[in-house]
Write an enzyme that holds these catalytic residues in place. Structure first.
Site, mmCIF file in Angstrom:
data_model
loop_
_atom_site.group_PDB
_atom_site.id
_atom_site.type_symbol
_atom_site.label_atom_id
_atom_site.label_comp_id
_atom_site.label_asym_id
_atom_site.label_seq_id
_atom_site.Cartn_x
_atom_site.Cartn_y
_atom_site.Cartn_z
ATOM 1 N N LEU A 73 24.858 0.852 49.144
ATOM 2 C CA LEU A 73 24.249 1.599 48.047
ATOM 3 C C LEU A 73 25.274 2.283 47.161
ATOM 4 C CD1 LEU A 73 21.110 3.165 49.787
ATOM 5 C CD2 LEU A 73 21.359 0.966 48.622
ATOM 6 N N HIS A 138 17.318 19.117 63.243
ATOM 7 C CA HIS A 138 16.742 18.161 64.179
ATOM 8 C C HIS A 138 15.347 18.642 64.559
ATOM 9 C CE1 HIS A 138 19.453 14.916 65.306
ATOM 10 N NE2 HIS A 138 20.477 15.749 65.201
ATOM 11 N N ASP A 139 14.632 17.798 65.267
ATOM 12 C CA ASP A 139 13.268 18.111 65.688
ATOM 13 C C ASP A 139 13.172 19.490 66.327
ATOM 14 O OD1 ASP A 139 10.464 16.698 66.361
ATOM 15 O OD2 ASP A 139 11.092 17.838 68.121
ATOM 16 N N ILE A 140 14.113 19.820 67.197
ATOM 17 C CA ILE A 140 14.069 21.096 67.910
ATOM 18 C C ILE A 140 14.181 22.274 66.948
ATOM 19 C CG2 ILE A 140 16.565 21.234 68.376
ATOM 20 C CD1 ILE A 140 15.823 22.247 71.194
ATOM 21 N N ASN A 141 14.941 22.103 65.843
ATOM 22 C CA ASN A 141 15.074 23.159 64.842
ATOM 23 C C ASN A 141 13.786 23.338 64.036
ATOM 24 O OD1 ASN A 141 18.132 21.503 64.373
ATOM 25 N ND2 ASN A 141 17.960 23.436 65.468
ATOM 26 N N ASP A 168 9.270 15.384 64.183
ATOM 27 C CA ASP A 168 9.683 14.127 63.560
ATOM 28 C C ASP A 168 8.509 13.182 63.352
ATOM 29 O OD1 ASP A 168 12.287 14.974 63.577
ATOM 30 O OD2 ASP A 168 13.005 13.550 65.076
#
Length: 372
Positions: A73, A138-141, A168
């Site tokens: 890209l 991330h998901d945990i955040n 997520d």
């Protein structure tokens, strides 16, 4: 029988889990999905162990039914190629940080000026606006900032690291699918596409639903083990004699009375619906003391013929090989290549239509560096 989304064409620039899971749903339902990947910076799901049949299981699953194309890209020729094809596509999904696609010349404004019917969905951790827009996460955040982690787990041990990526997938992936399909319906009326901003944190906040409605309208706060459904009542997990666990729900009076009778615990009937923490503590202790007198197999047999919202906590392997899995067809054998007799077992798409058909043409393929 065609797939429900046959005829829709999607270009997917996303990597890892949220975007690819969303476009997997589209591909299973019949949409044509072209997954654009970097020829120099590998999508981590291609190299993330474990492996089966020569490639990462995550890639084989998340990218099934998709064509994977290698395009740089940062190369002007790649940008022009995408622009030359954009009129043929309905949907773009991307997962870069805000403004990255714009800097590459592939932002919504640039592509919608070529194809006004284009539906363009960006999935990010914190959305396209606000002070968090460029923060890593991330998901945990996302679960931490959304408040979900704050009223999950145990008071003594804190929030649990979950076995699945709730923000997520339930946040990013599934809300993206809902929003894109809503935009497809709206386009049928207006003739125009539109831009969709999906923040995984925003969407995770919405998953608080009942707790958030209580907080906002009644100023009723929720913390770990303080509510009926998060460990503050007998609705919980109980350890058996062999160290396995049993899930016990059933807050409705008929289930509560039935549980009390089955376990011969009058305290469950007397105090099971009490909102006093001390009463719930006594009820849970009584149930735990009873459950730990026998192993899980005993309790499975015991509750099998009783309509009481009690089920065993299964390992993933047990769940995928269970009678329920077989009856509801949770697992499907997917060809390794088009028209290949060799197959790989994968999770099936869970949606069941009366007429439309899911497709499982082939697992995720090797990166195609040829012509698109």
């Amino acid at each position: 029988m065609d797939g429900a989304l046959s005829g829709l064409k999607v270009i997917d620039f996303s990597t890892l889990l949220p975007g690819p899971f969303a476009t997997l749903m589209f591909a299973d339902m019949g949409a044509e999905v072209v997954h654009i990947e970097s020829p120099t910076r590998v999508d981590l799901v291609r190299v993330m162990p474990p492996y089966a049949n020569g490639q990462a299981t995550a890639h084989s699953y998340l990218n099934r039914n998709k064509q994977s194309i290698a395009l740089d890209l940062k190369d002007a020729n790649s940008i022009e190629l995408i622009k030359s094809k954009i009129n043929d596509y309905d949907i773009v999904v991307e997962q870069f940080r805000p403004d990255v696609m714009k800097r590459l010349g592939l932002g919504y404004e640039a592509l919608s000026s070529i194809n006004p019917r284009l539906i363009y969905c960006s999935i990010t951790g914190y959305g396209q606006t606000g002070q968090y827009r460029n923060r890593a996460g991330h998901d945990i955040n996302y679960l931490a900032l959304s408040g979900i982690a704050g009223h999950s787990g145990r008071k003594a041990s804190g929030p649990p690291p979950l076995g699945v990526q709730v923000a997520d997938v339930a946040g990013g992936s599934l809300h993206a699918v809902i929003a894109i399909l809503a935009a497809v319906v709206e386009r049928a009326r207006s003739g125009l596409g539109q831009y969709i901003d999906i923040s995984m944190t925003d969407c995770a906040v919405s998953l608080n639903n009942m707790a958030a409605s209580a907080q906002l309208a009644a100023n009723h706060g929720t913390e770990a083990e303080s509510a009926a459904l998060n460990g503050g009542s007998f609705y919980d997990y109980y350890r058996c004699a062999d160290g396995r666990y049993l899930s016990i729900g059933g807050l409705e009076p008929q289930f509560l009375q039935g549980l009390a009778q089955a376990l011969e615990l009058s305290i469950v009937a007397e105090k099971g619906l009490s909102q006093l923490p001390d009463d719930q503590k006594l009820v849970k202790e009584a149930i735990q003391n009873k459950i730990e007198t026998n192993d899980l197999a005993y309790w499975q047999d015991f509750f099998a013929q009783r309509d009481l919202c009690v089920e065993p906590v299964l390992s993933l392997a047990e769940a995928l090989n269970s009678e329920l899995s077989n009856e509801r067809e949770w697992v499907v054998n997917v060809p390794l290549n088009k028209n290949d007799s060799a197959v790989e077992p994968q999770l099936a798409n869970p949606i069941q239509f009366s007429r439309s058909k899911m497709r499982y043409d082939y697992v995720g393929q090797a990166l195609d560096v040829g012509e698109w």
